[in-house]
Design an enzyme around this catalytic site. Structure first.
Site, PDB file in Angstrom:
ATOM      1  N   HIS A  21      27.645 -40.893  48.831  1.00  0.00           N
ATOM      2  CA  HIS A  21      28.693 -40.083  49.439  1.00  0.00           C
ATOM      3  C   HIS A  21      27.972 -39.679  50.705  1.00  0.00           C
ATOM      4  O   HIS A  21      28.244 -40.602  51.851  1.00  0.00           O
ATOM      5  CB  HIS A  21      29.292 -39.135  49.030  1.00  0.00           C
ATOM      6  CG  HIS A  21      30.114 -38.153  49.688  1.00  0.00           C
ATOM      7  ND1 HIS A  21      30.144 -36.802  49.866  1.00  0.00           N
ATOM      8  CD2 HIS A  21      31.125 -38.759  50.410  1.00  0.00           C
ATOM      9  CE1 HIS A  21      31.173 -36.237  50.682  1.00  0.00           C
ATOM     10  NE2 HIS A  21      31.703 -37.511  51.025  1.00  0.00           N
ATOM     11  N   CYS A  76      26.386 -31.385  46.634  1.00  0.00           N
ATOM     12  CA  CYS A  76      26.823 -31.289  47.633  1.00  0.00           C
ATOM     13  C   CYS A  76      28.279 -31.380  48.061  1.00  0.00           C
ATOM     14  O   CYS A  76      28.993 -30.493  48.450  1.00  0.00           O
ATOM     15  CB  CYS A  76      26.092 -32.267  48.903  1.00  0.00           C
ATOM     16  SG  CYS A  76      24.490 -32.025  49.275  1.00  0.00           S
ATOM     17  N   HIS A  77      28.833 -32.330  47.326  1.00  0.00           N
ATOM     18  CA  HIS A  77      30.310 -32.498  47.428  1.00  0.00           C
ATOM     19  C   HIS A  77      31.026 -32.638  46.161  1.00  0.00           C
ATOM     20  O   HIS A  77      32.176 -33.265  46.017  1.00  0.00           O
ATOM     21  CB  HIS A  77      30.821 -33.436  48.529  1.00  0.00           C
ATOM     22  CG  HIS A  77      30.178 -33.168  49.850  1.00  0.00           C
ATOM     23  ND1 HIS A  77      29.010 -33.773  50.229  1.00  0.00           N
ATOM     24  CD2 HIS A  77      30.520 -32.353  50.745  1.00  0.00           C
ATOM     25  CE1 HIS A  77      28.719 -33.322  51.378  1.00  0.00           C
ATOM     26  NE2 HIS A  77      29.475 -32.422  51.801  1.00  0.00           N
ATOM     27  N   GLY A  78      30.156 -32.757  45.132  1.00  0.00           N
ATOM     28  CA  GLY A  78      30.822 -32.662  43.654  1.00  0.00           C
ATOM     29  C   GLY A  78      30.959 -34.105  43.305  1.00  0.00           C
ATOM     30  O   GLY A  78      32.143 -34.411  42.632  1.00  0.00           O
ATOM     31  N   PRO A  91      33.653 -37.833  45.765  1.00  0.00           N
ATOM     32  CA  PRO A  91      34.136 -38.313  46.694  1.00  0.00           C
ATOM     33  C   PRO A  91      33.270 -39.661  46.923  1.00  0.00           C
ATOM     34  O   PRO A  91      33.464 -40.492  48.042  1.00  0.00           O
ATOM     35  CB  PRO A  91      33.831 -37.249  47.829  1.00  0.00           C
ATOM     36  CG  PRO A  91      32.606 -36.430  47.432  1.00  0.00           C
ATOM     37  CD  PRO A  91      33.155 -36.384  45.757  1.00  0.00           C
TER      38      PRO A  91
END
Lengths: 428, 200, 265
Positions: B135, B159-161, B174
């Site tokens: 990502h 960080c963004h799962g 993501p």
């Protein structure tokens, strides 16, 4: 630049640009301007220097991408450049040797200016700006030599910065050397600021070169006869006549450059500078790069420290006032038999001073005998350099002012055109 | 070039003349030779920005994978980035192979993410991936026995799962693609060289 | 023409002024080396033997910290093999690297550990730092050897002369404790390093007889390469550049004559 322009924009785009940013006009008028038709090969060194300056700038910016200005890493990073960076083995010596060759060219350029009287009215400003360039080159060259952080680097820096300790602290209000060093000795802070200044100075040189060329375009080039341009028949356009001649000279000069670069890269450097800097151990014999040797000899010729420093700086400073020391109205020494003789002695003096600078002051030029202890005695280099220093200054302060008044110049041709056609050959 | 001082104007071509004369040939040859020379000078100045020899010497690393315990992973530094070498349990391998490809965002079988050993057979117990989330470049966390390692018992990027399974494939979140497989080969049964493919 | 000769003479005198004082010590004996001259290349067999001497003798006290193992397999290097353009793959280089122990780390518990060398490592130094080196050598620091032949005036001849130049101190010379007499040494005639070689000290893998002269010559060949590893590349490129510049000069001169043909000057 002065008066009419040689540029005539033809296409719409050219006209549009010329009305807004006349940069093509500037380029054309810089290259196409009337130059004396009789310039010889000594006049090609200006173009050679311009090319060398560009070469130094490019290689220098490249080296700064890999160099580390830190006492622990500077020496190693130079080795890294030479051993690991792609073509670093070519680019690093190109910069170091290029500096030497640039000084060689600048000295020839200066001697040429002196011989043909290129510093005289109306070209005083060209000469003075040129001297500023020379001073900046000396400063840039000195600081650049410190950057590899070898034994000669650090000890050269120590010796030269200590020159400023000749200024009494009472006069400056503080220790000047401490301020220069950023510490109590030549060390990391000194190296870092030298790197910064070494990167800055070349751009000042470029600016000064622009002024040098601008000033040159006002009266145009001097020439071997020293006679001013009178009619169009005296001149040729700089382009293509001199651009092609300069290009040929540049190629020949680059053959000399390439010979040093590829086949004797260590000949212009000192082996001690491949020993990492050690502030606790002085090399047996500290010598600067060859292009500073004459001034180094003058520094050591004077027994008093402050006077020695003053003498050395005066040797450069006196060049700035040269246009007003020479009283002769005749520019070219071609028509001044006496001045010509004294000038060649002056050139030999400068070379001799260089020789003195490379030797220890106590070394002998020639031996006259042996003393009681069995050691050779004779004429030492310190005395040799004193005599030469005396002549160096006498040439400017005594010889040139007096010669202009007493010397009877040989008859000169009526014009550059006439000299080319050989009208007055053997007029004496 | 149109200059008043030129005395040989009659023989030299003006700019608009299309056919070069013999006189011009020398200028064309000189110009061409100069351009060739400038080209050769330019190359060292461009090439010096490429990675230097010491950097290139670290472009490949050899590592011994025999002492990684089953169920654990080690992280090696390769070209300035982490590389995960994970010794998977038989249960994990079975799980990785049981996944229905239709569920995947970036459809790859587990076997496609392995390279053969010296005997030509795949070694499914060892998984080698670049430890950089596809990502935005964070380093995903590893913990197969806890939620910290994500819902699929592989890796989880905090960080963004992004959730990766134990084959390093993106399952949720993501990240657009699976964890990258670096070029590597088995020098022997226990040593891999990361940084280049096997010489065939 | 006279002016051209004058300018050449100026250049010659400038470069002649560069002759350096060689410091103390007897002038080095001039040897014939294959690496000299415009077409000079290194004697690979000799440099390989020289590396063996360096590894078995010199490396006990001296470092060569700028040389990485992969350098040994580079183009122009002693162990170059055209089959391995990437020297990191060269099996000889890899094998040599493995013979050295490298300190690496810290590991997960924060300790440094030792591992066999890889092609990417530099040749490890025998001592942890300068102080340790001095302590182990009665106060004298054994200099790093990677640049030694360029860091001394007339370096290759100097090194060879030095290595073969040990002799008994002449009458009247008082040697300090632990010092050896060597007339070639630039730092005075007394040297902290004793004669490093005796005949047959190393057993050359290629069967060459290991005399003191042979070992000195071989190790000088190796260290000359170490100080100037790109020499062959440089000279080869230089030759092409000189030819190019010569031809370009001819063309430019032709152009110059063409432009100036009808101009009196």
């Amino acid at each position: 630049m002065s008066g009419s322009s040689n540029y005539d924009p033809k296409t719409g785009i050219e006209k549009w640009l010329d009305a807004r940013l006349p940069i093509i006009r500037l380029g054309v008028d810089t290259l196409i301007f009337p130059s004396p038709r009789n310039l010889n090969y000594w006049w090609t060194f200006g173009a050679i220097l311009a090319v060398m300056l560009v070469s130094q700038l490019i290689t220098g910016i490249i080296l700064a991408m890999h160099y580390v200005p830190h006492p622990e890493h500077a020496f190693d990073s130079i080795q890294h450049i030479n051993r690991n960076v792609n073509f670093g083995w070519l680019l690093q010596p190109m910069h170091a040797i290029g500096a030497s060759l640039m000084f060689l060219a600048v000295y020839i350029h200066m001697f040429r200016g002196m011989y043909y009287g290129s510093y005289k009215n109306p070209r005083e400003m060209i000469w003075i700006v040129g001297m500023v360039i020379y001073l900046l080159m000396m400063a840039a060259g000195f600081m650049g030599y410190v950057l590899p952080w070898g034994q000669m680097s650090i000890w050269g820096a120590i010796v030269i910065t200590n020159l400023f300790s000749a200024i009494p602290p009472e006069a400056a209000g503080q220790s000047v050397t401490q301020w220069l060093w950023g510490g109590f000795s030549v060390d990391g802070p000194t190296l870092n600021r030298f790197f910064s200044l070494h990167y800055l100075l070349p751009f000042l040189i470029v600016a000064m070169v622009a002024l040098h060329i601008w000033a040159l375009h006002i009266p145009s080039n001097n020439n071997p006869t020293g006679i001013s341009i009178k009619t169009k028949a005296d001149t040729l356009d700089f382009h293509p006549y001199y651009t092609i001649k300069d290009a040929f000279a540049i190629a020949v000069f680059f053959m000399i450059f390439a010979w040093f670069l590829f086949f004797m890269p260590d000949s212009l450097g000192h082996p001690d500078n491949l020993i990492p800097a050690n502030p606790l151990s002085t090399p047996a014999h500290i010598v600067p790069e060859w292009y500073y040797l004459p001034f180094y000899a003058m520094l050591r010729a004077v027994p008093d420290k402050l006077m020695g420093v003053i003498t050395m700086f005066a040797a450069i400073g006196i060049l700035f006032v040269l246009p007003w020391l020479d009283t002769s109205k005749v520019r070219s020494m071609r028509y001044r038999p006496l001045a010509k003789l004294f000038f060649f002695v002056f050139v030999l003096t400068c070379l001799g001073l260089g020789w003195c600078g490379a030797k220890l002051p106590s070394d002998l030029v020639f031996a006259t005998g042996v003393n009681e202890a069995g050691n050779a005695v004779g004429f030492t280099f310190v005395w040799f350099s004193r005599i030469l220093t005396l002549y160096y200054f006498a040439f400017f302060i005594v010889i040139l002012p007096i010669l202009g008044l007493v010397e009877k110049p040989k008859p000169r041709p009526l014009s550059i055109e006439a000299s080319v056609l050989g009208d007055t050959k053997g007029g004496a | 070039m149109n200059t008043s001082a030129k005395t040989n104007g009659a023989e030299t071509n003006g700019a608009g003349d299309a056919t070069p004369t013999r006189r011009d040939f020398i200028h064309i040859a000189t110009g061409a030779a100069t351009i060739v020379g400038v080209g050769f000078v330019a190359w060292p100045m461009i090439d010096q920005m490429n990675p230097s020899a010491d950097t290139m010497s670290l472009a490949t690393i050899e590592m011994d994978i025999s002492n990684i315990e089953e169920g654990a992973q080690i992280i090696a530094k390769w070209r300035g980035k982490p590389v995960f070498v994970r010794h998977r349990t038989p249960a994990e391998i079975t799980e990785a192979n049981a996944v229905n490809l239709d569920e995947l965002k970036d459809k790859q079988t587990d076997n496609e993410r392995l390279v053969p050993g010296p005997d030509g057979q795949l070694k499914p117990q060892y998984l080698v991936t670049v430890g950089v989330c596809t990502h935005l470049g964070c380093v995903p966390l590893f913990d197969p026995n806890d939620d910290r390692g994500g819902e699929y018992k592989g890796w989880f990027c905090p960080c963004h799962g992004s959730h990766y399974d134990n084959s390093g494939r993106i399952r949720k979140g993501p990240a657009p693609t699976n964890l990258e497989i670096p070029p590597y080969w088995y020098v022997s049964d226990t040593v891999v060289e990361i940084g280049k493919e096997a010489l065939t | 023409m006279l002016k051209r000769i004058a300018s050449l003479a100026l250049l010659a005198s400038l470069s002649a002024g560069l002759a350096f004082a060689a410091g103390g010590g007897k002038e080095a004996r001039k040897q014939n080396w294959k690496f000299e001259g415009v077409f000079g290349t290194y004697d690979k067999a000799s440099a390989q033997r020289g590396f063996q001497v360096f590894q078995e003798v010199c490396a006990a006290c001296h470092s060569a910290k700028y040389i990485a193992f992969y350098n040994l397999g580079d183009k122009g290097a002693p162990f170059y093999d055209p089959a391995y353009p990437n020297s990191n793959d060269n099996p000889v280089v890899k094998a040599i690297a493995k013979q050295f122990t490298v300190t690496a780390g810290p590991d997960s518990s924060g300790d440094m550990f030792e591992r066999p060398g890889t092609s990417a490592d530099k040749i490890p130094a025998p001592f942890a730092n300068e102080m340790a080196a001095m302590a182990a050598n009665s106060g004298a620091f054994p200099p790093d050897l990677s640049l030694i032949t360029r860091a001394r005036y007339n370096g290759s001849n100097y090194l060879y002369s030095l290595l073969t130049g040990y002799k008994d101190a002449p009458e009247g010379v008082q040697l300090s404790a632990g010092m050896s007499y060597n007339p070639y040494f630039t730092g005075g005639n007394q040297m902290a390093m004793g004669a490093p070689f005796i005949d047959g000290l190393v057993e050359y893998t290629d069967g060459t007889t290991a005399s003191v002269e042979q070992m000195s010559r071989d190790v000088t060949e190796f260290l000359t390469w170490a100080a100037d590893p790109k020499m062959e590349q440089r000279k080869g490129t230089g030759l092409m550049v000189m030819i190019y510049l010569f031809l370009l000069s001819l063309l430019l001169y032709g152009s110059y004559r063409a432009v100036w043909r009808d101009v009196k000057h």
